[in-house]
Design a protein around this motif. Structure first.
Motif, PDB file in Angstrom:
ATOM      1  N   PRO A  21       0.829  -1.201   0.000  1.00 51.41           N
ATOM      2  CA  PRO A  21       0.000   0.000   0.000  1.00 51.41           C
ATOM      3  C   PRO A  21       0.867   1.256   0.000  1.00 51.41           C
ATOM      4  CG  PRO A  21      -0.796  -1.590   1.610  1.00 51.41           C
ATOM      5  CD  PRO A  21       0.523  -2.089   1.119  1.00 51.41           C
ATOM      6  N   PRO A  22       0.472   2.289  -0.710  1.00 54.51           N
ATOM      7  CA  PRO A  22       1.268   3.511  -0.748  1.00 54.51           C
ATOM      8  C   PRO A  22       1.306   4.177   0.615  1.00 54.51           C
ATOM      9  CG  PRO A  22      -0.888   3.871  -1.737  1.00 54.51           C
ATOM     10  CD  PRO A  22      -0.777   2.396  -1.474  1.00 54.51           C
ATOM     11  N   PRO A  23       2.344   4.967   0.878  1.00 53.36           N
ATOM     12  CA  PRO A  23       2.437   5.603   2.195  1.00 53.36           C
ATOM     13  C   PRO A  23       1.337   6.616   2.449  1.00 53.36           C
ATOM     14  CG  PRO A  23       4.144   6.416   0.699  1.00 53.36           C
ATOM     15  CD  PRO A  23       3.505   5.242   0.029  1.00 53.36           C
ATOM     16  N   ALA A  24       0.854   7.270   1.396  1.00 55.42           N
ATOM     17  CA  ALA A  24      -0.244   8.213   1.569  1.00 55.42           C
ATOM     18  C   ALA A  24      -1.576   7.483   1.465  1.00 55.42           C
ATOM     19  CB  ALA A  24      -0.160   9.308   0.508  1.00 55.42           C
ATOM     20  N   GLY A  25      -2.659   8.125   1.890  1.00 52.87           N
ATOM     21  CA  GLY A  25      -3.975   7.513   1.790  1.00 52.87           C
ATOM     22  C   GLY A  25      -4.291   6.623   2.973  1.00 52.87           C
ATOM     23  N   HIS A  26      -5.167   5.655   2.742  1.00 55.78           N
ATOM     24  CA  HIS A  26      -5.651   4.838   3.853  1.00 55.78           C
ATOM     25  C   HIS A  26      -4.676   3.743   4.254  1.00 55.78           C
ATOM     26  CE1 HIS A  26      -6.575   1.833   0.799  1.00 55.78           C
ATOM     27  NE2 HIS A  26      -7.244   2.759   0.127  1.00 55.78           N
ATOM     28  N   GLY A  27      -3.895   3.219   3.312  1.00 51.13           N
ATOM     29  CA  GLY A  27      -2.926   2.179   3.643  1.00 51.13           C
ATOM     30  C   GLY A  27      -3.529   0.841   4.001  1.00 51.13           C
ATOM     31  N   ARG A  28      -4.780   0.619   3.634  1.00 49.47           N
ATOM     32  CA  ARG A  28      -5.463  -0.629   4.017  1.00 49.47           C
ATOM     33  C   ARG A  28      -5.265  -1.738   2.985  1.00 49.47           C
ATOM     34  NH1 ARG A  28      -6.338  -0.353   9.389  1.00 49.47           N
ATOM     35  NH2 ARG A  28      -7.303   1.642   9.942  1.00 49.47           N
ATOM     36  N   SER A 179     -20.269   4.957   8.487  1.00 46.12           N
ATOM     37  CA  SER A 179     -19.361   5.901   9.125  1.00 46.12           C
ATOM     38  C   SER A 179     -18.170   5.164   9.724  1.00 46.12           C
ATOM     39  CB  SER A 179     -20.105   6.674  10.228  1.00 46.12           C
ATOM     40  OG  SER A 179     -19.237   7.541  10.918  1.00 46.12           O
ATOM     41  N   GLN A 180     -16.967   5.565   9.300  1.00 48.37           N
ATOM     42  CA  GLN A 180     -15.737   5.010   9.861  1.00 48.37           C
ATOM     43  C   GLN A 180     -14.782   6.139  10.225  1.00 48.37           C
ATOM     44  OE1 GLN A 180     -13.578   2.010   7.753  1.00 48.37           O
ATOM     45  NE2 GLN A 180     -15.114   0.460   8.119  1.00 48.37           N
ATOM     46  N   SER A 181     -14.041   5.943  11.287  1.00 50.69           N
ATOM     47  CA  SER A 181     -12.899   6.794  11.582  1.00 50.69           C
ATOM     48  C   SER A 181     -11.669   6.186  10.911  1.00 50.69           C
ATOM     49  CB  SER A 181     -12.684   6.889  13.095  1.00 50.69           C
ATOM     50  OG  SER A 181     -12.184   5.650  13.591  1.00 50.69           O
ATOM     51  N   ARG A 182     -10.530   6.792  11.086  1.00 52.14           N
ATOM     52  CA  ARG A 182      -9.305   6.245  10.510  1.00 52.14           C
ATOM     53  C   ARG A 182      -8.866   4.946  11.191  1.00 52.14           C
ATOM     54  NH1 ARG A 182      -6.544   9.201   6.843  1.00 52.14           N
ATOM     55  NH2 ARG A 182      -7.276  11.333   6.469  1.00 52.14           N
ATOM     56  N   LEU A 188     -12.304  -2.908  14.929  1.00 49.99           N
ATOM     57  CA  LEU A 188     -13.143  -4.077  14.654  1.00 49.99           C
ATOM     58  C   LEU A 188     -12.334  -5.366  14.716  1.00 49.99           C
ATOM     59  CD1 LEU A 188     -15.339  -2.688  11.724  1.00 49.99           C
ATOM     60  CD2 LEU A 188     -16.067  -3.132  14.082  1.00 49.99           C
ATOM     61  N   ALA A 189     -11.140  -5.358  14.116  1.00 52.35           N
ATOM     62  CA  ALA A 189     -10.293  -6.555  14.173  1.00 52.35           C
ATOM     63  C   ALA A 189      -9.921  -6.882  15.613  1.00 52.35           C
ATOM     64  CB  ALA A 189      -9.036  -6.347  13.329  1.00 52.35           C
ATOM     65  N   GLU A 190      -9.614  -5.872  16.403  1.00 50.56           N
ATOM     66  CA  GLU A 190      -9.236  -6.099  17.798  1.00 50.56           C
ATOM     67  C   GLU A 190     -10.419  -6.569  18.639  1.00 50.56           C
ATOM     68  OE1 GLU A 190      -7.575  -2.291  18.662  1.00 50.56           O
ATOM     69  OE2 GLU A 190      -5.831  -2.642  17.359  1.00 50.56           O
ATOM     70  N   PRO A 205     -14.308  -9.854  -2.260  1.00 50.66           N
ATOM     71  CA  PRO A 205     -13.774  -9.605  -0.919  1.00 50.66           C
ATOM     72  C   PRO A 205     -12.299  -9.212  -0.983  1.00 50.66           C
ATOM     73  CG  PRO A 205     -15.078 -11.607  -0.950  1.00 50.66           C
ATOM     74  CD  PRO A 205     -14.897 -11.199  -2.375  1.00 50.66           C
ATOM     75  N   THR A 206     -11.896  -8.347  -0.062  1.00 53.33           N
ATOM     76  CA  THR A 206     -10.540  -7.804  -0.042  1.00 53.33           C
ATOM     77  C   THR A 206     -10.009  -7.826   1.393  1.00 53.33           C
ATOM     78  OG1 THR A 206     -11.160  -6.249  -1.794  1.00 53.33           O
ATOM     79  CG2 THR A 206      -9.117  -5.784  -0.595  1.00 53.33           C
ATOM     80  N   TRP A 207      -8.788  -8.269   1.566  1.00 57.70           N
ATOM     81  CA  TRP A 207      -8.154  -8.179   2.877  1.00 57.70           C
ATOM     82  C   TRP A 207      -7.734  -6.739   3.149  1.00 57.70           C
ATOM     83  CZ3 TRP A 207      -8.925 -11.497   6.459  1.00 57.70           C
ATOM     84  CH2 TRP A 207      -8.984 -12.874   6.210  1.00 57.70           C
ATOM     85  N   PHE A 208      -8.087  -6.240   4.346  1.00 56.69           N
ATOM     86  CA  PHE A 208      -7.613  -4.945   4.830  1.00 56.69           C
ATOM     87  C   PHE A 208      -6.508  -5.180   5.848  1.00 56.69           C
ATOM     88  CE2 PHE A 208     -11.032  -1.462   4.263  1.00 56.69           C
ATOM     89  CZ  PHE A 208     -11.304  -1.882   2.977  1.00 56.69           C
ATOM     90  N   ALA A 209      -5.420  -4.438   5.731  1.00 55.79           N
ATOM     91  CA  ALA A 209      -4.386  -4.467   6.756  1.00 55.79           C
ATOM     92  C   ALA A 209      -4.860  -3.679   7.973  1.00 55.79           C
ATOM     93  CB  ALA A 209      -3.100  -3.865   6.215  1.00 55.79           C
ATOM     94  N   THR A 210      -4.593  -4.213   9.158  1.00 58.01           N
ATOM     95  CA  THR A 210      -4.868  -3.487  10.397  1.00 58.01           C
ATOM     96  C   THR A 210      -3.579  -3.405  11.209  1.00 58.01           C
ATOM     97  OG1 THR A 210      -5.588  -5.513  11.538  1.00 58.01           O
ATOM     98  CG2 THR A 210      -7.280  -4.213  10.423  1.00 58.01           C
ATOM     99  N   ARG A 211      -3.611  -2.574  12.220  1.00 55.29           N
ATOM    100  CA  ARG A 211      -2.387  -2.309  12.967  1.00 55.29           C
ATOM    101  C   ARG A 211      -1.900  -3.559  13.705  1.00 55.29           C
ATOM    102  NH1 ARG A 211      -5.387   2.086  16.892  1.00 55.29           N
ATOM    103  NH2 ARG A 211      -6.670   0.623  18.106  1.00 55.29           N
ATOM    104  N   ASN A 212      -0.619  -3.510  14.026  1.00 56.32           N
ATOM    105  CA  ASN A 212       0.056  -4.610  14.726  1.00 56.32           C
ATOM    106  C   ASN A 212       0.040  -5.909  13.918  1.00 56.32           C
ATOM    107  OD1 ASN A 212       0.562  -2.916  16.988  1.00 56.32           O
ATOM    108  ND2 ASN A 212      -1.517  -3.309  17.746  1.00 56.32           N
ATOM    109  N   GLY A 213       0.066  -5.774  12.585  1.00 52.11           N
ATOM    110  CA  GLY A 213       0.147  -6.946  11.732  1.00 52.11           C
ATOM    111  C   GLY A 213      -1.141  -7.709  11.553  1.00 52.11           C
TER     112      GLY A 213
END
Length: 312
Positions: A21-28, A179-182, A188-190, A205-213
């Protein structure tokens, strides 16, 4: 990443090349062109998965957000509140009967306060075996405007109610008002969610990256085949909305020869439960149900579970 695709009862492991994912934008998620992706099947070798998302929502009297039939006046806005309340008292039950007649499953997107405000309503859809999906506390509020701590608390509260009432935690979530925040996918994953419905960026369907891997699966949710944008915003008639459903189905059925696709239909009882809109909707869904031998009539959760096994 690999995709396990079934061909003539053989399972092949197919490499999927994506850029980071590019550094700018959502990065998901990274960009991926549909024609470049591996081809796989839904159950029984089918290529088009169709699900109905029925939103069962509750609103605050005299306060908060709510879709409008007509421009609202000062609070309490009786006209629009009563119109929305009609959906839970009348429209939802007519839709339930229609789905029974058509033998179609549904994903029920549930505000947790519905259990308090409309006793027996969710139980009626549970009795059909429908999937219960988290949809916040009520549709009088948005979660994306909250602080991270407040949003985490909203998710926890709604999840606790659905888990208590249904005997198991919901697998999926749609935010009130999309409605979503950043940090919503992270929260949700946590919280243990396996998929979310808020994004309409793809037909698979698409995998979204979430924090902490971590990661969470995004299942396509419709904003075109959705009665609020179509009927409330664009002022389409019920028949025009039903024609859009039929046209989309026939085109996606043809397109699915090339790749597996997901077609969602988003409904709200106070809109399409109205008799003059329910009749053309019934006709459109009858057309789809008539293809049950060639398409997968299913739920968002079943799509997520099947895709998660394939899209490792």
């Amino acid at each position: 990443m690999t995709v396990h695709a079934s061909h003539n009862n053989r399972i092949e492991t197919i490499p999927v090349t994506t850029s980071a994912p590019p550094p700018a934008g959502h990065g998901r998620y990274a960009y991926s062109a549909l024609p470049d992706r591996p081809v796989y099947d839904w159950p029984e070798g089918k290529r088009l998965a169709v699900y109905l998302a029925l939103n069962l929502e509750t609103f605050e009297f005299g306060d908060g957000l709510g879709a409008e039939l007509a421009p609202g006046g000062p609070q309490p806005d009786v006209l629009n509140y009563a119109w929305r309340d009609w959906g839970n008292r009348v429209g939802a039950w007519r839709i339930r009967d229609m789905l029974d007649d058509l033998r179609m499953p549904a994903s029920i997107l549930v505000n947790s306060r519905i259990y308090r405000d409309c006793p027996g309503l969710i139980e009626a859809f549970r009795g059909r075996g429908d999937e219960i999906v988290g949809h916040g506390r009520s549709n009088a509020e948005r979660q994306g405007t909250l602080s991270e701590a407040e949003e985490r608390a909203l998710i926890a509260e709604a999840t606790a109610v659905l888990t208590r009432e249904e005997g198991r935690a919901p697998a999926g979530w749609l935010g009130p008002w999309i409605s979503q925040s950043r940090v919503t996918p992270d929260l949700l994953a946590e919280a243990g969610y396996r998929y979310l419905l808020d994004w309409c960026h793809d037909d698979q369907p698409t995998w979204f990256a979430t924090r902490n891997g971590g990661r969470i699966l995004s299942v396509p949710y419709p904003q075109e085949l959705n009665d609020i944008p179509a009927i409330v915003a664009r002022k389409d008639t019920g028949r025009v909305f039903a024609e859009a459903i039929t046209d989309a189905f026939e085109e996606m059925l043809e397109q699915s020869r090339r790749a597996p696709l997901v077609m969602g239909i988003a409904l709200h009882p106070y809109i399409v439960g109205q008799p003059h809109r329910l009749r053309p909707l019934r006709q459109a869904l009858e057309r789809i149900a008539g293809h049950r031998d060639t398409v997968w009539l299913t739920t968002a959760g079943a799509i997520a579970a099947h895709a998660a096994e394939l899209l490792e």
